[in-house]
Motif scaffolding. Structure first.
Motif, PDB file in Angstrom:
ATOM      1  N   LYS A 195       0.832  -1.208   0.000  1.00 54.12           N
ATOM      2  CA  LYS A 195       0.000   0.000   0.000  1.00 54.12           C
ATOM      3  C   LYS A 195       0.866   1.256   0.000  1.00 54.12           C
ATOM      4  CE  LYS A 195      -4.174   1.845   2.151  1.00 54.12           C
ATOM      5  NZ  LYS A 195      -5.019   1.633   0.963  1.00 54.12           N
ATOM      6  N   VAL A 196       1.956   1.216   0.784  1.00 55.71           N
ATOM      7  CA  VAL A 196       2.872   2.360   0.818  1.00 55.71           C
ATOM      8  C   VAL A 196       3.495   2.586  -0.560  1.00 55.71           C
ATOM      9  CG1 VAL A 196       5.044   3.212   1.777  1.00 55.71           C
ATOM     10  CG2 VAL A 196       3.365   2.126   3.287  1.00 55.71           C
ATOM     11  N   GLY A 200       0.637   7.035  -6.247  1.00 55.79           N
ATOM     12  CA  GLY A 200      -0.314   8.044  -5.775  1.00 55.79           C
ATOM     13  C   GLY A 200      -0.715   7.875  -4.316  1.00 55.79           C
ATOM     14  N   HIS A 201      -0.071   6.942  -3.624  1.00 55.30           N
ATOM     15  CA  HIS A 201      -0.420   6.724  -2.218  1.00 55.30           C
ATOM     16  C   HIS A 201      -0.005   7.932  -1.380  1.00 55.30           C
ATOM     17  CE1 HIS A 201       0.601   5.392   1.939  1.00 55.30           C
ATOM     18  NE2 HIS A 201      -0.559   4.771   1.823  1.00 55.30           N
ATOM     19  N   HIS A 202      -0.969   8.470  -0.670  1.00 57.83           N
ATOM     20  CA  HIS A 202      -0.669   9.592   0.223  1.00 57.83           C
ATOM     21  C   HIS A 202      -1.653   9.577   1.376  1.00 57.83           C
ATOM     22  CE1 HIS A 202       0.686  13.484   1.620  1.00 57.83           C
ATOM     23  NE2 HIS A 202      -0.581  13.863   1.710  1.00 57.83           N
TER      24      HIS A 202
END
Length: 462
Positions: A195-196, A200-202
């Motif tokens: 997931k990290v 676009g992971h934020h």
């Protein structure tokens, strides 16, 4: 019968454990359902507080484990008489009154854990159904499902398992539990890392966790911090098996020296694993980290991997429930037999033939008592289905007496540490600080349960 050469120490079976096997026992005992709430706990404390809490609790646990290693033989740590169990150690060194308090703390912890396991297993069952529902109908679908029916299923399963003679002596049970706990923990870490790494992971994280006035009120922040500390304490409540692990070690080199090495390796390894679950989980979810990072649906895909992780939790807890319940079953049955030795209801057994299984020696008292216990723990879990609060309460209640107080008291007595010496003052300060932390954790967890009961209606669908 074991061959004669396998016997040592006055006719007892030879002990062959080493620092490697002892380290492995510590790690497999430590890695359990406590890791599931660590991401949530770190979210309440933030990067600084979460990291500090993990380190502080690991250091306290390491210290008390090392102190306990010197209490295995008494009065001399190398040539004294062996104390093969935690309670025997307390009785030998501190006496009968402290022994009774230790027994009360241990059995309270066992009782609390069986309630927590019932709740956790049901939550994982629900998560599996939700995972498949979201996969089929989309992430915005209404997939709310009540925990109650799954707690009942878990309870019925445990009623049957509780009737198996010597269930806790089955060697394969510990192996399966270890494999399952490592399995779901690794799945949680892998999903968090994925997931990290997502494009676009934020997510929002901070040095101090949830932001006052934006995400929580000041009062909520304080209570959440205390609950988070109690949740982390729950992950470190495994000192009660240190004596049993040390009792597996070869008598040469001295058990206390080998056990200290094993404690450093085992607890360091466990802490690294805890940090992976808590800190990587926080990096994946941020301040919105769910209470249980495998059931809170920060992850939706791959749904099959989430299902496998939760299945591992269920299998682990089905066996773990029995491991924790069997000592309670045994002590009540032993007391009843001692009190009413001539009562046929207590002592008489009936042979019941079960197709494809064999003959079951049924005792009516055991059937009724064990079934009643399972029903009671299931009902309590249904009435108080608050994962983080229950985990925090168990952690706060058991961490202080079993991981801190008794180990330090035993060491001070065995080593005859002079009153008001620097070492005596330092250890007493640790006891006092941990007592304050435990009391605050208990109050915060109870407050969370009371708050939850204001909106939750027991035995009704969510």
């Amino acid at each position: 019968m074991a061959p004669e050469s396998s016997f040592i120490d006055h006719g007892e079976i030879k002990r062959t454990g080493t620092w490697l096997t002892a380290s492995a026992h510590i790690v497999t005992t430590a890695i359990g359902s406590g890791v599931l709430s660590l991401a949530w706990a770190v979210a309440q404390l933030g990067w600084i507080g979460g990291t500090a809490a993990l380190i502080v609790f690991s250091l306290i646990t390491l210290l008390t484990s090392i102190l306990m290693a010197d209490c295995y033989r008494y009065p001399d740590p190398v040539h004294g008489k062996r104390n093969p169990t935690y309670m025997t150690m307390v009785k030998t060194i501190l006496g009968g009154v402290q022994y009774k308090f230790c027994g009360l703390a241990q059995y309270t912890n066992l009782f609390g854990c069986t309630i927590g396991y019932t709740l956790t297993a049901a939550i994982s069952m629900v998560a599996m159904k939700k995972s498949n529902c979201f996969h089929k109908f989309g992430h915005q679908a209404d997939c709310n499902i009540s925990n109650n029916q799954f707690m009942a299923i878990f309870g019925i399963t445990e009623i049957f398992l509780s009737q198996i003679p010597n269930f806790h002596d089955l060697s394969w049970l510990s192996i399966i539990a270890a494999v399952m706990s490592f399995g779901y923990s690794f799945i949680g870490v892998i999903l968090s890392i994925a997931k990290v790494a997502e494009k676009g992971h934020h997510v929002k994280t901070s040095l101090t966790g949830l932001v006052v006035g934006v995400e929580v009120t000041r009062t909520e922040k304080v209570w959440n911090i205390f609950q988070a500390i109690a949740n982390i304490a729950f992950a470190y409540t495994f000192s009660t098996v240190i004596a049993e692990i040390e009792d597996t070690l070869k008598p040469s080199p001295p058990e206390n020296k080998v056990m200290k090495t094993a404690s450093v390796i085992g607890i360091t390894s466990s802490t690294i694993f805890y940090a992976s679950c808590g800190l990587v989980g926080y990096a994946a979810f941020g301040n919105a980290a769910p209470g249980n990072f495998l059931t809170g649906f920060g992850f939706y895909e791959p749904f099959w991997l989430i299902d496998i992780g939760n299945l591992f939790i269920i299998i682990h807890l089905v066996g773990a429930y029995q491991v924790f319940a069997q000592p309670i079953f045994s002590i009540v049955e032993s007391l009843a037999n001692t009190r009413w030795p001539e009562n046929k209801f207590m002592t008489k057994e009936y042979n019941v033939r079960i197709p494809l299984v064999g003959t079951w020696r049924m005792n009516m008292f055991k059937v009724i008592w064990r079934s009643t216990y399972v029903v009671l723990t299931t009902l309590i879990a249904m009435i108080f289905p608050f994962f983080n609060n229950i985990v925090g309460l168990i952690g706060a209640v058991s961490f202080f007496p079993l991981t801190v107080y008794f180990p330090i008291e035993m060491y001070l007595t065995r080593a005859q540490v002079p009153r008001y010496s620097l070492k005596w003052i330092g250890l007493r300060l640790i006891v006092g600080l941990c007592l304050i932390i435990a009391l605050i954790g208990i109050i915060a967890s109870i407050q969370g349960i009371i708050l939850g009961l204001k909106t939750y209606k027991p035995f009704k669908s969510n």
